[in-house]
Motif scaffolding. Structure first.
Motif, PDB file in Angstrom:
ATOM      1  N   HIS A 269       0.849  -1.195   0.000  1.00 30.86           N
ATOM      2  CA  HIS A 269       0.000   0.000   0.000  1.00 30.86           C
ATOM      3  C   HIS A 269       0.883   1.242   0.000  1.00 30.86           C
ATOM      4  O   HIS A 269       1.994   1.243   0.529  1.00 30.86           O
ATOM      5  N   THR A 270       0.390   2.280  -0.634  1.00 29.64           N
ATOM      6  CA  THR A 270       1.063   3.568  -0.679  1.00 29.64           C
ATOM      7  C   THR A 270       0.029   4.626  -1.032  1.00 29.64           C
ATOM      8  O   THR A 270      -0.928   4.316  -1.758  1.00 29.64           O
ATOM      9  N   HIS A 276      -5.573   7.958   2.537  1.00 27.33           N
ATOM     10  CA  HIS A 276      -5.118   7.992   1.145  1.00 27.33           C
ATOM     11  C   HIS A 276      -4.459   6.694   0.677  1.00 27.33           C
ATOM     12  O   HIS A 276      -4.112   6.577  -0.509  1.00 27.33           O
ATOM     13  N   GLU A 277      -4.264   5.722   1.549  1.00 29.87           N
ATOM     14  CA  GLU A 277      -3.551   4.498   1.168  1.00 29.87           C
ATOM     15  C   GLU A 277      -4.326   3.713   0.111  1.00 29.87           C
ATOM     16  O   GLU A 277      -5.554   3.589   0.167  1.00 29.87           O
ATOM     17  N   ARG A 278      -3.592   3.227  -0.876  1.00 22.87           N
ATOM     18  CA  ARG A 278      -4.162   2.473  -1.991  1.00 22.87           C
ATOM     19  C   ARG A 278      -3.253   1.284  -2.306  1.00 22.87           C
ATOM     20  O   ARG A 278      -2.048   1.317  -2.046  1.00 22.87           O
ATOM     21  N   PRO A 279      -3.789   0.210  -2.921  1.00 19.06           N
ATOM     22  CA  PRO A 279      -2.948  -0.923  -3.290  1.00 19.06           C
ATOM     23  C   PRO A 279      -2.251  -0.673  -4.624  1.00 19.06           C
ATOM     24  O   PRO A 279      -2.835  -0.103  -5.554  1.00 19.06           O
ATOM     25  N   ILE A 280      -0.999  -1.081  -4.720  1.00 19.75           N
ATOM     26  CA  ILE A 280      -0.317  -1.102  -6.010  1.00 19.75           C
ATOM     27  C   ILE A 280       0.374  -2.456  -6.167  1.00 19.75           C
ATOM     28  O   ILE A 280       0.687  -3.124  -5.175  1.00 19.75           O
ATOM     29  N   PHE A 281       0.624  -2.827  -7.417  1.00 21.73           N
ATOM     30  CA  PHE A 281       1.178  -4.134  -7.734  1.00 21.73           C
ATOM     31  C   PHE A 281       2.370  -3.936  -8.665  1.00 21.73           C
ATOM     32  O   PHE A 281       2.241  -3.316  -9.723  1.00 21.73           O
ATOM     33  N   LEU A 282       3.518  -4.460  -8.264  1.00 23.66           N
ATOM     34  CA  LEU A 282       4.766  -4.256  -8.986  1.00 23.66           C
ATOM     35  C   LEU A 282       5.418  -5.603  -9.282  1.00 23.66           C
ATOM     36  O   LEU A 282       5.488  -6.468  -8.395  1.00 23.66           O
ATOM     37  N   GLU A 283       5.894  -5.773 -10.499  1.00 28.32           N
ATOM     38  CA  GLU A 283       6.572  -7.021 -10.839  1.00 28.32           C
ATOM     39  C   GLU A 283       7.934  -7.083 -10.158  1.00 28.32           C
ATOM     40  O   GLU A 283       8.710  -6.123 -10.190  1.00 28.32           O
ATOM     41  N   VAL A 284       8.224  -8.221  -9.544  1.00 33.08           N
ATOM     42  CA  VAL A 284       9.512  -8.443  -8.887  1.00 33.08           C
ATOM     43  C   VAL A 284      10.467  -9.078  -9.890  1.00 33.08           C
ATOM     44  O   VAL A 284      10.130 -10.075 -10.546  1.00 33.08           O
ATOM     45  N   LEU A 285      11.642  -8.506 -10.023  1.00 32.68           N
ATOM     46  CA  LEU A 285      12.636  -9.003 -10.967  1.00 32.68           C
ATOM     47  C   LEU A 285      13.633  -9.893 -10.246  1.00 32.68           C
ATOM     48  O   LEU A 285      14.237  -9.505  -9.248  1.00 32.68           O
ATOM     49  N   GLU A 286      13.818 -11.102 -10.777  1.00 27.16           N
ATOM     50  CA  GLU A 286      14.736 -12.069 -10.193  1.00 27.16           C
ATOM     51  C   GLU A 286      15.941 -12.265 -11.117  1.00 27.16           C
ATOM     52  O   GLU A 286      15.824 -12.209 -12.328  1.00 27.16           O
ATOM     53  N   ASP A 287      17.093 -12.509 -10.501  1.00 22.25           N
ATOM     54  CA  ASP A 287      18.315 -12.767 -11.259  1.00 22.25           C
ATOM     55  C   ASP A 287      19.045 -13.914 -10.579  1.00 22.25           C
ATOM     56  O   ASP A 287      19.816 -13.696  -9.641  1.00 22.25           O
TER      57      ASP A 287
END
Length: 302
Positions: A269-270, A276-287
């Motif tokens: 949340h941000t 004002h908090e809202r959900p966001i979704f971010l792709e996690v990059l793996e190496d």
């Protein structure tokens, strides 16, 4: 139907159901989550952008052990039922604790399952998260609150196989100040105490099989998300922290899940300010054996 920017929620927790092609999102959903608790709601989406709901999944009865601060529900399918780990402020001593609720359906209704919190009675504890190790032993990872100990702690405790009680003393995994990215939290309520915050631990295995933990703290009094890796591959660690925060743009209390396309996705949340908090979704990059970063996201418009 609501867009993500219209869903007020803290501590988002996503449960994908592949058979339905739908994502179920739980979280702290009271309009003022710092006050009286009314329960938990859930939302349902097929694209992580548009949501049906809210659907009430828990409403306390009059004899419930808490009526304030209903926080951070996480839902797991375990041995044929759905279990919710959630934080509440106790009526009897005013301290936070994580309790277990259960339901036969994903959207509940969830009912109290453990006899009050499974965290230590004299501790202010929050943000319990379930982890089952390779031997099938369930653990709960949780925070020993910084307000009580100054330097916030992340601990783990073994649970009974049926999840309704603790069967060990807590094991200290690390303190917030051990991470190189976190800085002291300047709190007007505790001005004479050196404060480091731990918040929202979540344990997961990456594609490599390595065991990671997300947890939130603060950098210059701004909410941030860090990541640590278990050097032994076991819940007891030792845990090695990344040098830099994974996300530091006033967002945190994260968890990860796989999309139906196989992407590893971070939910947070941000911003970290009510309402004002809202959900966001971010792709996690793996190496290989490392979690590298998350794809940047534009600021949430409230």
């Amino acid at each position: 139907m609501l867009a993500s920017k219209d869903v007020q929620i803290r501590d988002p927790f996503v449960f994908p159901v592949a058979e339905e092609g739908k994502y179920y999102m739980f979280g702290s959903t009271d309009a003022n989550i710092w006050g009286k608790g009314t329960g938990f709601d859930a939302y349902v989406s097929d694209d992580l952008q548009h949501w049906h709901g809210p659907f009430p999944v828990f409403r306390p009865k009059e004899d419930f052990f808490s009526d304030t601060n209903f926080w951070a529900p996480e839902v797991y399918f375990y041995q044929g039922r759905y279990y919710m780990f959630a934080t509440f402020r106790r009526k009897d001593n005013g301290l936070l604790g994580t309790a277990v609720l259960a339901a036969d359906r994903l959207l509940g209704p969830f009912e109290p399952y453990s006899d009050g919190p499974v965290t230590p009675e004299s501790w202010s504890s929050l943000d319990g998260s379930l982890f089952v190790d390779e031997e099938g032993q369930p653990w709960m990872v949780f925070c020993h609150e910084w307000q009580q100990v100054g330097d916030g702690e992340v601990c783990a405790i073994r649970l009974s196989v049926d999840l309704n009680r603790a069967v060990s003393e807590p094991v200290l995994l690390f303190r917030a100040s051990e991470a190189p990215w976190t800085t002291p939290y300047l709190s007007p309520r505790y001005p004479d105490q050196v404060n480091y915050v731990t918040d929202g631990p979540y344990v997961f295995r990456a594609s490599s099989g390595d065991l990671y933990m997300l947890w939130a703290g603060f950098i210059d009094n701004t909410y941030a998300l860090g990541i640590a890796k278990s050097e032994s591959g076991r819940i007891t660690g030792p845990w090695k922290h990344a040098e830099k925060a994974l996300y530091q743009n006033d967002g945190g209390h994260g968890m990860v899940f796989r999309t139906f396309e196989g992407k590893l996705m971070l939910a947070i949340h941000t911003p970290n300010k009510t309402p004002h908090e809202r959900p966001i979704f971010l792709e996690v990059l793996e190496d290989g054996s490392r979690i590298v970063s998350v794809k940047p996201s534009p600021p949430v418009q409230s």
